[in-house]
Design an enzyme around this catalytic site. Structure first.
Site, PDB file in Angstrom:
ATOM      1  N   LYS A 191     -47.532  76.156 -38.915  1.00 36.97           N
ATOM      2  CA  LYS A 191     -47.239  74.747 -38.598  1.00 36.97           C
ATOM      3  C   LYS A 191     -47.972  73.911 -39.642  1.00 36.97           C
ATOM      4  CE  LYS A 191     -45.453  71.595 -35.851  1.00 36.97           C
ATOM      5  NZ  LYS A 191     -44.007  71.358 -35.719  1.00 36.97           N
ATOM      6  N   ASP A 247     -48.303  85.579 -30.478  1.00 39.70           N
ATOM      7  CA  ASP A 247     -48.200  85.915 -29.052  1.00 39.70           C
ATOM      8  C   ASP A 247     -46.895  85.357 -28.493  1.00 39.70           C
ATOM      9  OD1 ASP A 247     -49.070  86.771 -26.472  1.00 39.70           O
ATOM     10  OD2 ASP A 247     -49.568  84.691 -26.022  1.00 39.70           O
TER      11      ASP A 247
HETATM   12  C1  IPM Z   1     -50.620  90.083 -25.398  1.00 36.49           C
HETATM   13  C2  IPM Z   1     -51.091  89.433 -24.129  1.00 36.49           C
HETATM   14  C3  IPM Z   1     -52.548  89.024 -24.314  1.00 36.49           C
HETATM   15  C4  IPM Z   1     -52.608  88.014 -25.432  1.00 36.49           C
HETATM   16  C5  IPM Z   1     -53.236  88.481 -23.047  1.00 36.49           C
HETATM   17  C6  IPM Z   1     -53.123  89.424 -21.898  1.00 36.49           C
HETATM   18  C7  IPM Z   1     -54.674  88.123 -23.325  1.00 36.49           C
HETATM   19  O1  IPM Z   1     -50.294  88.364 -23.775  1.00 36.49           O
HETATM   20  O2  IPM Z   1     -51.180  91.117 -25.790  1.00 36.49           O
HETATM   21  O3  IPM Z   1     -49.665  89.582 -25.993  1.00 36.49           O
HETATM   22  O4  IPM Z   1     -52.376  86.815 -25.209  1.00 36.49           O
HETATM   23  O5  IPM Z   1     -52.909  88.414 -26.549  1.00 36.49           O
HETATM   24 MN    MN Z   2     -48.570  88.098 -25.046  1.00 30.88          MN
END
Ligand code: IPM
Ligand code: MN
Length: 373
Positions: A191, A247
């Site tokens: 971004k 993510d």
């Molecule tokens: C992932 C999960 C994790 C993250 C969580 C559970 C902390 O969503 O491995 O993608 O956000 O990294």
């Molecule tokens: Mn995740």
């Protein structure tokens, strides 16, 4: 080969999907004469319940001394619904990533023609989709200083990146783009029109790219990328991005495969590598034998490859493909004609063991199937 594998079943559906992977790994070790030794360790809500700590030191120690880690899932609704909880399951996973310096999370996304009809997207957009997301995993907003003002009226999450953090994951992504079978293209998702950290990412990736003249680099804002992943996913080869964007877009990309339950991942760093499905703990399904074990089983296949067993990894992938082509799928993929988690695990195990020849079709097999749960 002899390998020491730490198994962290974790929370929710973690134990039941991981057990299917272990069945498959045992079939691989029998068939190919390997010794896999498993050491079970605690992390997450399960660890909090048993020890008060989401990541006991013993788990870190065992992971550091192992050849690979197979992890299930983390999270429990009792913490999600309590924003003031002091100890949270996810802290365990974040601390493990940090302790093992697992700075790159690798999430391959592919589609399966046999599942196209189950996707909410147009079939023509799903053909030939094959890309890998490289998500930075130990920096950014996940690990910045977090603060809540005394009056509870203001909160801060700091997002910091250093050039060195960007460079190390960028090198891995560029090297992957050059591997046989890849299309030598890297897209940095950021971004940079708004964030200073994103501008550092762009500058650093531009510099690193000079060492990889064979790779075509382009840059895409994350909001546009979110749209392009759905509209024209075939354009991507290797996507490189920071922790939080990675993510979010990897959950989004899982829709292309047919289900969040299908996507595997490897988290690599300076030492032991960790393998886990990208899905969460899916508490509503826990213990019902309905969760999709393929994310975990494909993670185990990635593990075999990283441990230097590509032939073995391919047999597992072939077995997974065989189940999909014959519509042996779990409820997330087919809510009407679905098979149980353990049944899919057994079919893949039998296939790896050579008990099911590839020529056998669905009609020849009668299995426990459910249309009601
Ligand atoms: C992932 C999960 C994790 C993250 C969580 C559970 C902390 O969503 O491995 O993608 O956000 O990294
Ligand atoms: Mn995740």
């Amino acid at each position: 080969m002899n390998k020491n594998i730490v198994v962290i079943e974790g929370d929710g559906i973690g134990p039941e999907v991981t057990r299917q992977s272990l069945k498959v790994l045992n079939a691989v070790s029998d068939k190919f004469n390997h010794e896999f030794e498993y050491r079970y360790c605690l992390m997450g809500a399960d660890a909090i319940d048993k020890t008060g700590n989401p990541l006991p030191d013993e788990t870190i120690e065992a992971c550091l001394n192992s050849d690979a880690i197979l992890f299930g899932a983390i999270g429990h609704p009792k913490y999600d619904n309590d924003p003031s909880a002091k100890v949270r399951p996810e802290q365990g996973l974040l601390k493990l990533r940090r302790s093992l310096q697992l700075f790159a999370n690798i999430r391959p996304v592919s589609t399966y023609p046999s599942l196209h009809h189950l996707s909410p997207l147009k079939n023509k957009n799903l053909e030939d989709v094959d890309f890998i997301i490289f998500r930075e995993l130990t920096g950014g907003i996940y690990f910045g200083k977090k603060e809540l003002s005394e009056d509870g009226e203001q909160a801060t999450d700091e997002c910091i990146y250093t050039k060195a953090e960007i460079e190390r994951v960028a090198h891995l992504a560029f090297q992957t783009a050059l591997k046989p079978g890849r299309r030598k293209k890297l897209t940095l998702v950021d971004k940079a029109n708004v964030l200073e950290t994103s501008r550092l990412w762009r500058k650093t990736v531009q510099q690193v790219s000079k060492q990889y003249s064979g790779v075509k680099v382009d840059f895409m804002f994350v909001d546009n990328a979110a749209m392009q992943i759905i509209q024209n996913p075939r354009q991507f080869d290797v996507i490189l991005t920071e922790n939080m964007f990675g993510d979010i877009i990897s959950d989004e990309a899982s829709v292309l495969s047919g289900s969040l339950g299908m996507l595997p991942s490897a988290s690599v760093g300076t030492g032991t590598t960790l393998f886990e499905p990208i899905h969460g703990s899916y508490p509503q399904a826990a213990g019902k034998d309905i969760a999709n074990p393929l994310g975990s089983i494909l993670s185990a296949a990635m593990m075999l490859e990283y441990l230097g067993m590509p032939k073995e990894a391919n047999v597992v992938r072939e077995a997974v493909n065989w189940t999909l082509e014959n519509s042996f799928v779990t409820k997330d993929l087919d809510p009407v004609n679905f098979y149980f988690t353990s049944t899919i695990g057994e079919l893949i195990t039998d296939y790896v063991n050579g008990k099911i020849p590839a020529s056998v079709k669905k009609e020849n097999i009668e299995l426990r199937k459910s249309t009601i749960i």
